[in-house]
Design an enzyme around this catalytic site. Structure first.
Site, PDB file in Angstrom:
ATOM      1  N   ASP A  89       0.872  -1.174   0.000  1.00 44.33           N
ATOM      2  CA  ASP A  89       0.000   0.000   0.000  1.00 44.33           C
ATOM      3  C   ASP A  89       0.904   1.217   0.000  1.00 44.33           C
ATOM      4  O   ASP A  89       1.889   1.268   0.747  1.00 44.33           O
ATOM      5  CB  ASP A  89      -0.940   0.022   1.206  1.00 44.33           C
ATOM      6  CG  ASP A  89      -2.068   1.024   0.995  1.00 44.33           C
ATOM      7  OD1 ASP A  89      -2.662   1.032  -0.090  1.00 44.33           O
ATOM      8  OD2 ASP A  89      -2.366   1.799   1.922  1.00 44.33           O
ATOM      9  N   SER A  90       0.588   2.158  -0.848  1.00 44.28           N
ATOM     10  CA  SER A  90       1.508   3.278  -1.026  1.00 44.28           C
ATOM     11  C   SER A  90       0.747   4.546  -1.373  1.00 44.28           C
ATOM     12  O   SER A  90      -0.440   4.504  -1.722  1.00 44.28           O
ATOM     13  CB  SER A  90       2.519   2.961  -2.132  1.00 44.28           C
ATOM     14  OG  SER A  90       1.853   2.590  -3.325  1.00 44.28           O
ATOM     15  N   HIS A 198      10.363   4.318  -3.463  1.00 47.42           N
ATOM     16  CA  HIS A 198       9.774   3.767  -2.248  1.00 47.42           C
ATOM     17  C   HIS A 198       9.523   2.269  -2.390  1.00 47.42           C
ATOM     18  O   HIS A 198       9.825   1.495  -1.475  1.00 47.42           O
ATOM     19  CB  HIS A 198       8.466   4.491  -1.925  1.00 47.42           C
ATOM     20  CG  HIS A 198       7.478   4.534  -3.057  1.00 47.42           C
ATOM     21  ND1 HIS A 198       7.819   4.886  -4.346  1.00 47.42           N
ATOM     22  CD2 HIS A 198       6.141   4.256  -3.096  1.00 47.42           C
ATOM     23  CE1 HIS A 198       6.748   4.827  -5.122  1.00 47.42           C
ATOM     24  NE2 HIS A 198       5.716   4.448  -4.394  1.00 47.42           N
TER      25      HIS A 198
END
Length: 212
Positions: A89-90, A198
């Protein structure tokens, strides 16, 4: 061999995870998609944190995998020998917007006119000076075993919101996210992007944990 079911129906994320594993030179990790196993679920991401949403997805796909395994013989579905389920989840956290859209980044895109979240964000940020355009991509990955052992990994990439869309690589907010080198994330080749992204940081931490 660690065999991971990727708990996502997002083709862009699946592609990036495969690229990251390949670039890391890890040959003994196998990635499978829900489509590979004929699993069709879309769990609601209702948690108030990235970690919570990532765990919702791994738990839902673990349950779906267990149901699938129970119904199929090993001879019929040999690929169901999954060692882990992995989810991500980002979001993009923009300082001038109090951290928005953050957890709601995917929904921000869907709600934007023509589904163009980048244009919507540039509109919101039109009057914000360069010194206040700081932002970061954050990803939290959940790695779960079918018997319920769960681990979390986080990756953060600092940057800033640009003033225009640039580049055609990547997806989501990549065309408006500027990295230190002065390029947008969407202008970077996969190897350069995943070295700092990320998702690249978080996935390499996952691979390190699997190698222990």
């Amino acid at each position: 061999m660690p065999t991971l079911l990727i708990a996502s129906n997002n083709a862009h994320k699946l592609q990036e995870l495969r690229e990251i594993v390949s670039l890391a030179g890890v040959a003994d990790v196998r990635l499978l998609t829900p489509r590979d196993l004929d699993i069709d679920i879309d769990p609601e991401e209702s948690a108030p944190t990235y970690a919570g949403n990532a765990l919702i997805k791994t738990r839902a796909f673990c349950a779906a995998l267990a149901a699938k395994t129970k119904m199929a013989s090993l001879e019929e579905m040999p690929s169901l020998t999954i060692t882990h389920v992995l989810s991500d989840d980002s979001g993009l956290e923009v300082d001038a917007l109090g951290g928005r859209p953050g957890l709601f980044s995917a929904r921000y895109h869907k709600a934007a006119p023509n589904g163009d979240g980048c244009a919507a964000l540039l509109g919101e940020m039109a009057a914000v000076p360069a010194a206040r355009r700081g932002a970061r991509f954050r990803a939290v990955m959940a790695l779960s075993t079918p018997d319920g052992v769960e681990q979390l990994f986080e990756g953060v990439c600092e940057g800033a919101v640009g003033v225009e869309k640039r580049g055609v690589q990547g997806f989501g907010f990549d065309p408006v996210f500027m990295v230190d080198a002065g390029s947008s994330m969407a202008e970077l080749a996969p190897d350069a992007k995943h070295a700092i992204s990320h998702r690249g940081i978080a996935m390499r931490a996952v691979l390190k944990a699997l190698a222990r």
